[in-house]
Motif scaffolding. Structure first.
Motif, short mmCIF file in Angstrom:
data_model
loop_
_atom_site.label_atom_id
_atom_site.label_comp_id
_atom_site.label_asym_id
_atom_site.label_seq_id
_atom_site.Cartn_x
_atom_site.Cartn_y
_atom_site.Cartn_z
N ASP A 150 -3.15 0.84 -3.37
CA ASP A 150 -1.76 0.60 -2.96
C ASP A 150 -1.54 1.00 -1.50
OD1 ASP A 150 -1.05 -0.41 -5.42
OD2 ASP A 150 -0.28 1.50 -6.19
N ALA A 151 -2.14 2.12 -1.10
CA ALA A 151 -2.00 2.57 0.29
C ALA A 151 -2.70 1.61 1.24
CB ALA A 151 -2.57 3.98 0.44
N LEU A 152 -3.86 1.10 0.84
CA LEU A 152 -4.60 0.17 1.69
C LEU A 152 -3.83 -1.14 1.91
CD1 LEU A 152 -8.24 0.66 0.33
CD2 LEU A 152 -7.25 1.58 2.42
N TYR A 153 -3.02 -1.52 0.94
CA TYR A 153 -2.23 -2.75 1.07
C TYR A 153 -0.83 -2.48 1.60
CZ TYR A 153 -5.59 -5.90 -1.08
OH TYR A 153 -6.70 -6.67 -1.33
N GLY A 154 -0.54 -1.22 1.98
CA GLY A 154 0.76 -0.90 2.56
C GLY A 154 1.92 -0.97 1.60
N ARG A 155 1.68 -0.67 0.33
CA ARG A 155 2.73 -0.78 -0.68
C ARG A 155 3.54 0.50 -0.85
NH1 ARG A 155 -1.73 -3.21 -4.78
NH2 ARG A 155 -1.83 -5.35 -3.93
N LEU A 156 3.14 1.57 -0.17
CA LEU A 156 3.82 2.86 -0.34
C LEU A 156 4.50 3.23 0.97
CD1 LEU A 156 0.90 4.76 -2.14
CD2 LEU A 156 2.76 3.47 -3.21
N ASP A 157 5.71 3.81 0.87
CA ASP A 157 6.40 4.21 2.09
C ASP A 157 5.85 5.54 2.59
OD1 ASP A 157 8.25 6.58 1.21
OD2 ASP A 157 8.53 5.05 -0.33
N TRP A 158 6.16 5.86 3.84
CA TRP A 158 5.54 7.01 4.52
C TRP A 158 5.87 8.34 3.84
CZ3 TRP A 158 8.09 11.16 6.53
CH2 TRP A 158 9.48 11.04 6.66
N ALA A 159 7.09 8.46 3.30
CA ALA A 159 7.48 9.73 2.65
C ALA A 159 6.64 9.98 1.40
CB ALA A 159 8.96 9.71 2.31
N LEU A 160 6.45 8.92 0.59
CA LEU A 160 5.64 9.08 -0.62
C LEU A 160 4.18 9.34 -0.24
CD1 LEU A 160 5.34 9.00 -3.66
CD2 LEU A 160 5.08 6.51 -3.53
N LEU A 161 3.68 8.67 0.80
CA LEU A 161 2.31 8.90 1.25
C LEU A 161 2.10 10.36 1.67
CD1 LEU A 161 1.86 5.67 3.39
CD2 LEU A 161 0.53 6.24 1.35
N ALA A 162 3.02 10.90 2.44
CA ALA A 162 2.90 12.29 2.89
C ALA A 162 2.98 13.25 1.72
CB ALA A 162 3.99 12.60 3.92
#
Length: 615
Positions: free
Chosen positions: A313-325
Motif C-alpha cells: 500500500d505504501a509503495l502505491y501511495g495509498r496511505l497518507d503521511w500521518a498514517l505512514l509516520a
C-alpha cells in the motif's frame, strides 16, 4: 544402558558415513561443492516447510481470535489473548530446549562463526522453526527471514559436523546455509549470497564466494519449484524525475539512519526492561510481551505480523503521511516488544516495513513541497526500505542488491545506491554497532574488530602465559645479566627485589644503551626500566595485545590485580600467537592448564610456588 547403546550406535553410523565420504575420489573443492549443494537443497526445502507452517499457524490464530471475539475480526481484545498464549508456548520452547532460538537469531550465527568454528546445535533447526512459527502466526511483529537464516546456518553446521569438516570449511558451510535460507525466502539468490558474506562471514574470498553462491542458487531453485518464481513486491514504474532529486534521496538516507538508530535503541531497551524482571520466570516473559503488542495491534492492526500488504500500500501511495509516520513508530514499538520479551522472529521484514513507512512519509513531504521535481511518495517508500535495512545492518551492498531483487526494477537503482550509502555512513557515525553486533558487543564480543580479536577476547592471559620464568635480582651485575642471556637465549627478564616482588624489567636494549665504561660491573637496578607495562591474570589476550601495540613492547610481566607486584607469569607475542593458533584448531587451552614454559639450562622458577631472585 539403552541410551548408551543408542549413542554408540549413532556414533558408529556417523563414523561409517564419514569413512565412505572420505574415501570418495574427489578433490577438496569438489567435496565442499557437494556439501554446499546438500546445504542448498536443505535450506530450500526447510524454507518451503517453514513458509507453510507460518501460513497454517496464522490461519489457526486468526480463526481462534475471531471465535473468541464473536467474529469481530482479529483486531479485538482476543488478539492479545492469542498473542499471550503464543508467547507462553514460545517461552517454554526456548527456555527448556534451545535458548539460542530467542530473538532474531543472526547474532547467534555470527557468534558461532567467529568464536565456535561454525558449530551450532542441530536442535536449533527444529526449535527455531517452531518458536518463530508460533510467534509470527499469533501476530507477533517479526519476520521469517531472520529465523530462516539461523535455521539454514544450523543445517550447514550440522552437515559440516556430520562429515567432520575443518573449521574454515565449517564456517563456509554455515554461510552457505544462511545464504540458502535468505535466497529461498526472498527469491533473491544474489542478495542472499552477498548477505552471508558481508554480514555473517564479514569477508570475501573467491572460493567461499563460489560455494555460497552455489548454495543460494540451489536453494532458490528448490524453493521456486514448490512456491513458484515470484516478485515479493509489485512496484509502479518509478524513476528519477530530476538530477536534483538525488539530494532528497541523500536526505532520506540520513533520515533512515536516524530511524534505524531509534529502532536498535528501542529493541535493546525493551530487552533490558524484560531482563530486569528478575522475579518473573523467564519462560513467561514472551506471554507478557504478547499481551502488550496485542493491545497495540488492537489499536492499530496494520502493525501486526510482517506487514507485506501494508508495504505494498505504501509503495502505491495509498496511505497518507500521518498514517505512514504513525506506522513507522508503532512498528518499532511492537517489534521491540515482540523480540525484546523473548519472542522468536526476524528483524528483516520489520526493517523493510519501517523503511517503507519512513520513506513514504518523507516522500509525501518533499512531493508536497516540490511536486514538479520529485517522484511520488511510493518511490521514496521503495528507496526507504533499502536505506533503513542498510542503516540497521551497515551492509550497503546487501541493501542495494536485496531491493533490486525484491522488485526486479532497475529504474530506481541510482537513488537507491545514494540513499543506502548515505544511510550506512550516517549509521556508522551514530553507532559503530549494528542491530546484530550490538547484542554481542554488550557481552564483550567485538566482531567489528575482526575474527582475530574475537577469538583472542575469549582466551584468558593465564591460558597462554609462561609460568616458568627466568628472573634476575635487582642487585645483580650486568655481567651476570649477560651470562644469563647467553645461557637462556632470552633478551628480557623481570627484575625482582630481595622479597621476590617485581620492581622492573631489563632487556638487551637496556644493556646496549648503557655507557661502555664499567658497564659490566653496574647493577641491574641502575639500568632497568621501572615504568612497567604489565598484563593482569584476569585479562583476555585481546586486552594484552592492545598493550603490546600501544606501548611497542614485546613482553609483559603478568601480575595479580589484587597485588600488582606479585609476579604470576610472563607473556610474549609468540605466546599469544601460539594460543591463537591452538584456538583455530579447536585446541584452546583451559585457564587451569599449564602453558609451555621457558626453561634455561640451569633451571627456572615455577611461579605457582614461593620463589626468590634468580641471582
Amino acid at each position: 544402558m539403552k541410551a548408551k547403546v543408542q549413542a554408540i550406535t549413532r556414533a558408529a553410523t556417523r563414523a561409517k558415513s564419514f569413512e565412505w565420504f572420505r574415501n570418495l575420489k574427489a578433490s577438496r573443492d569438489s567435496v565442499l561443492m557437494a556439501l554446499a549443494v546438500i546445504v542448498g537443497i536443505g535450506g530450500g526445502l526447510i524454507s518451503v516447510v517453514f513458509y507453510g507452517m507460518i501460513e497454517h499457524a496464522t490461519r489457526w490464530a486468526t480463526g481462534i481470535s475471531r471465535l473468541l471475539s464473536g467474529a469481530q475480526g482479529p483486531a479485538s481484545w482476543a488478539t492479545a489473548i492469542v498473542a499471550a498464549s503464543g508467547g507462553l508456548i514460545v517461552g517454554g520452547m526456548t527456555h527448556y530446549w534451545a535458548r539460542e532460538a530467542k530473538g532474531h537469531g543472526v547474532p547467534q550465527v555470527m557468534e558461532a562463526v567467529a568464536l565456535r568454528g561454525g558449530r551450532m546445535r542441530p536442535r536449533v533447526v527444529l526449535v527455531k522453526a517452531l518458536a518463530s512459527t508460533v510467534t509470527i502466526g499469533t501476530g507477533g511483529s517479526a519476520g521469517r527471514e531472520g529465523p530462516i537464516v539461523q535455521i539454514g546456518a544450523a543445517i550447514g553446521s550440522t552437515v559440516g559436523q556430520w562429515f567432520r569438516q575443518s573449521t574454515d570449511r565449517m564456517r563456509t558451510l554455515v554461510a552457505c546455509g544462511a545464504a540458502a535460507g535468505m535466497a529461498a525466502t526472498f527469491n533473491a539468490p544474489l542478495a542472499g549470497a552477498v548477505y552471508a558474506l558481508e554480514v555473517i562471514l564479514g569477508e570475501f574470498t573467491a572460493n567461499t564466494f563460489g560455494m555460497v553462491v552455489l548454495a543460494a542458487a540451489v536453494a532458490d531453485v528448490v524453493a521456486g519449484s514448490f512456491l513458484g518464481s515470484h516478485v515479493s513486491f509489485q512496484v509502479p514504474a518509478y524513476q528519477l524525475v530530476s538530477p536534483l532529486e538525488l539530494l532528497f534521496y541523500a536526505a532520506l538516507g540520513l533520515v533512515s539512519a536516524g530511524a534505524a538508530w531509534l529502532f536498535i535503541k528501542a529493541l535493546y531497551w525493551v530487552e533490558d526492561l524484560f531482563d530486569g524482571w528478575k522475579k518473573v520466570p523467564e519462560w513467561t516473559k514472551p506471554a507478557a510481551g504478547g499481551v502488550l503488542f496485542g493491545l497495540v495491534a488492537w489499536w492499530l492492526p496494520k502493525s501486526m505480523g510482517a506487514g507485506y500488504d501494508v508495504i505494498n500500500d505504501a509503495l502505491y501511495g495509498r496511505l497518507d503521511w500521518a498514517l505512514l509516520a504513525a506506522l513507522a513508530l508503532v512498528k518499532i514499538l511492537t517489534t521491540s516488544i515482540t523480540l525484546g520479551s523473548g519472542g522468536s522472529g526476524g528483524v528483516f521484514a520489520p526493517s523493510l516495513f519501517i523503511g517503507a513507512m519512513t520513506g513514504g512519509a518523507f516522500g509525501s513531504l518533499v512531493h508536497w513541497l516540490w511536486p514538479g521535481h520529485t517522484a511520488p511518495p511510493g518511490a521514496y517508500a521503495l528507496v526507504g526500505m533499502g536505506a533503513l535495512f542498510t542503516g540497521t545492518t551497515q551492509a550497503p551492498v546487501t541493501g542495494i542488491l536485496m531491493l533490486f531483487e525484491l522488485t526486479r526494477d532497475y529504474r530506481i537503482i541510482v537513488p537507491l545506491m545514494v540513499a543506502c550509502v548515505v544511510s550506512s555512513i550516517a549509521a556508522n557515525w551514530l553507532s559503530k554497532e549494528t542491530i546484530d553486533t550490538l547484542k554481542l558487543a554488550r557481552r564483550g564480543i567485538n566482531l567489528k574488530a575482526g575474527r582475530d580479536l574475537a577469538v583472542l577476547s575469549e582466551i584468558p592471559v593465564t591460558a597462554a602465559m609462561s609460568r616458568h620464568v627466568d628472573t634476575i635480582g635487582v642487585s645483580a651485575t650486568v655481567r651476570e645479566l649477560v651470562r644469563l642471556m647467553q645461557e637462556t637465549r632470552h633478551t628480557g627478564y623481570p627484575v625482582l627485589d630481595g622479597e621476590g616482588r617485581v620492581v622492573g624489567i631489563v632487556t638487551l636494549d637496556d644493556v646496549r644503551n648503557t655507557q661502555p665504561e664499567g658497564r659490566l660491573e653496574r647493577r641491574v637496578g641502575e639500568i632497568m626500566s621501572t615504568d612497567l607495562v604489565v598484563a593482569y591474570a584476569d585479562e583476555s589476550l585481546a586486552e594484552a595485545m592492545a598493550k603490546f601495540d600501544q606501548h611497542g613492547v614485546g613482553r609483559l610481566p603478568v601480575v595479580a590485580r589484587q597485588d600488582p607486584r606479585r609476579l604470576v607469569g610472563f607473556l610474549t607475542r609468540s605466546d599469544v600467537l601460539g594460543a591463537y593458533n591452538r584456538a583455530l584448531v579447536d585446541e584452546r587451552p583451559r585457564p587451569d592448564e599449564e602453558a609451555p614454559g621457558r626453561r634455561s639450562q640451569h633451571g627456572s622458577f615455577h611461579l605457582d610456588t614461593p620463589f626468590s631472585s634468580r641471582i
